[in-house]
Write a protein that holds these residues in place. Structure first.
Motif, short mmCIF file in Angstrom:
data_model
loop_
_atom_site.label_atom_id
_atom_site.label_comp_id
_atom_site.label_asym_id
_atom_site.label_seq_id
_atom_site.Cartn_x
_atom_site.Cartn_y
_atom_site.Cartn_z
N SER A 165 -3.41 93.27 -0.48
CA SER A 165 -4.68 94.01 -0.40
C SER A 165 -4.71 94.87 0.85
CB SER A 165 -5.86 93.02 -0.40
OG SER A 165 -5.92 92.29 -1.60
N PRO A 288 -1.49 99.81 -8.83
CA PRO A 288 -1.93 98.65 -9.61
C PRO A 288 -1.02 98.35 -10.80
CG PRO A 288 -3.42 100.51 -9.94
CD PRO A 288 -2.54 100.85 -8.77
N THR A 289 -0.45 99.39 -11.40
CA THR A 289 0.45 99.16 -12.53
C THR A 289 1.69 98.40 -12.10
OG1 THR A 289 -0.33 101.16 -13.64
CG2 THR A 289 1.82 100.28 -14.32
N PRO A 312 -4.65 94.27 -7.99
CA PRO A 312 -4.47 95.39 -8.93
C PRO A 312 -5.69 95.67 -9.80
CG PRO A 312 -3.07 93.52 -9.52
CD PRO A 312 -3.60 93.24 -8.16
N LEU A 315 -7.87 97.84 -7.64
CA LEU A 315 -7.30 99.19 -7.51
C LEU A 315 -7.45 99.98 -8.81
CD1 LEU A 315 -4.06 98.20 -5.58
CD2 LEU A 315 -5.87 99.68 -4.68
N ALA A 316 -7.18 99.31 -9.93
CA ALA A 316 -7.23 100.02 -11.21
C ALA A 316 -8.64 100.38 -11.64
CB ALA A 316 -6.55 99.17 -12.29
#
Length: 336
Positions: A165, A288-289, A312, A315-316
């Motif tokens: 993070s 994130p992916t 993630p 983030l996504a």
């Protein structure tokens, strides 16, 4: 003249409320004991391995490990030798100078505090769509299924959640501390794609700073090759090691199990190379992916590793457009 009281932003207050609810849940579940139950979990075995080093012994010696684990950790090891690689053992040596109950208390306390602080920093950098989602993130940090298992066992995942993070925040802001995300090497089965994700998501100076920081971490890990005998014994000790079936989760490893752990890791690296070649333009969805893919196609993961998905998801959510709230709440609900 009375000074006007300054209130925290609503999302921050909601996040703190979620953390508080998570602590209440942990308390009712009997997870906040002193010493924590991690002093009888996986952490106890990790502490014992580091303690063996302090005593001048070898935690990777199959002739002595199980007796040492029983003597120091008061638990029967299910592996012929300590299952974590040598750099983990050496990293825990400072904690091994303390009695096990105190070491476990510090480990769990630091894990909870750092995860809460760093996920909070991530949410300030990538704000959730509303207070309800922010509350969900706070609850997930302490009370998601993966987090509860991590706390119970004294595992690494909350510390790694904090690292990845903060790495995302530092990378976005171009800070020198972005390389701290390279702590993900503590989970070597998911590190390759995660580290490549940071490289692809960064640009210019931010990417260079991350690469330098990651190189320092990897160099420190490489120093443990000076104990090549430990690495040989570790590899030999993993032969035939089986984890408890109820805790194991399905990943790509289930499809390539006949190849073994090393073969599965090779498959993951090949996939990573193919992805690097074919995906040439990074986007907001890149990091994130890659972080999520690191878990999804890892050759081996445990249920407590799901705690790492909190980052993630956060983030996504930023790039989910008008469906940000649905996306975030769905992901958090699955984790909790």
């Amino acid at each position: 003249m009375r000074r006007r009281r300054r209130w925290l932003p609503s999302a921050t207050r909601a996040y703190l409320a979620g953390l508080a609810l998570g602590l209440v849940f942990l308390a009712f579940a009997g997870m906040l004991t002193r010493p924590p139950i991690a002093s009888h979990g996986d952490f106890a075995e990790q502490w014992a391995a580091a303690r063996v080093v302090l005593e001048g012994g070898d935690p990777y010696d199959t002739a002595t490990w199980r007796a040492d684990a029983a003597r120091l950790a008061d638990r029967a090891s299910d592996a012929a030798a300590f299952v974590y690689p040598p750099y983990v053992t050496l990293a825990l040596v400072p904690l091994a100078t303390l009695p096990l109950p105190l070491a476990a208390t510090l480990w769990v306390g630091a894990s909870l505090a750092l995860a809460a602080l760093c996920v909070g920093a991530l949410l300030r950098r990538y704000p959730p769509p509303n207070a309800l989602v922010a509350l969900g993130y706070g609850l997930a940090v302490f009370a998601s299924a993966g987090s509860v298992l991590t706390i119970a066992q004294g595992q690494w995942d909350l510390l790694l959640l904090a690292a990845i993070s903060w790495g995302a925040v530092a990378l976005a802001d171009g800070r020198r501390s972005a390389g701290i995300a390279a702590a993900i090497v503590a989970k070597p089965q998911i590190a390759p794609l995660a580290l490549l994700g940071y490289v692809r998501a960064g640009e210019g100076r931010a990417r260079r700073r991350f690469v330098i920081g990651a190189a320092i971490v990897l160099a420190a890990v490489a120093l443990t090759l000076l104990r090549l005998d430990w690495w040989r014994e570790w590899g030999a000790g993993l032969t035939g090691f089986q984890t408890a079936a109820p805790v194991r989760t399905a990943t790509l490893g289930a499809l390539v199990a006949p190849l073994g752990a090393v073969g599965a890791l090779v498959v993951v690296i090949v996939i990573a190379v193919v992805v690097i070649v074919t995906l040439r333009s990074p986007s907001d969805a890149a990091l994130p992916t890659w972080l999520a893919a690191g878990l999804a196609i890892a050759p081996y993961t445990q249920a407590y590793d799901h705690a790492l998905l909190i980052a993630p998801i956060a983030l996504a959510t930023t790039g989910a457009g008008t469906r940000r709230m649905t996306f975030a709440l769905t992901g958090l609900a699955l984790l909790i």
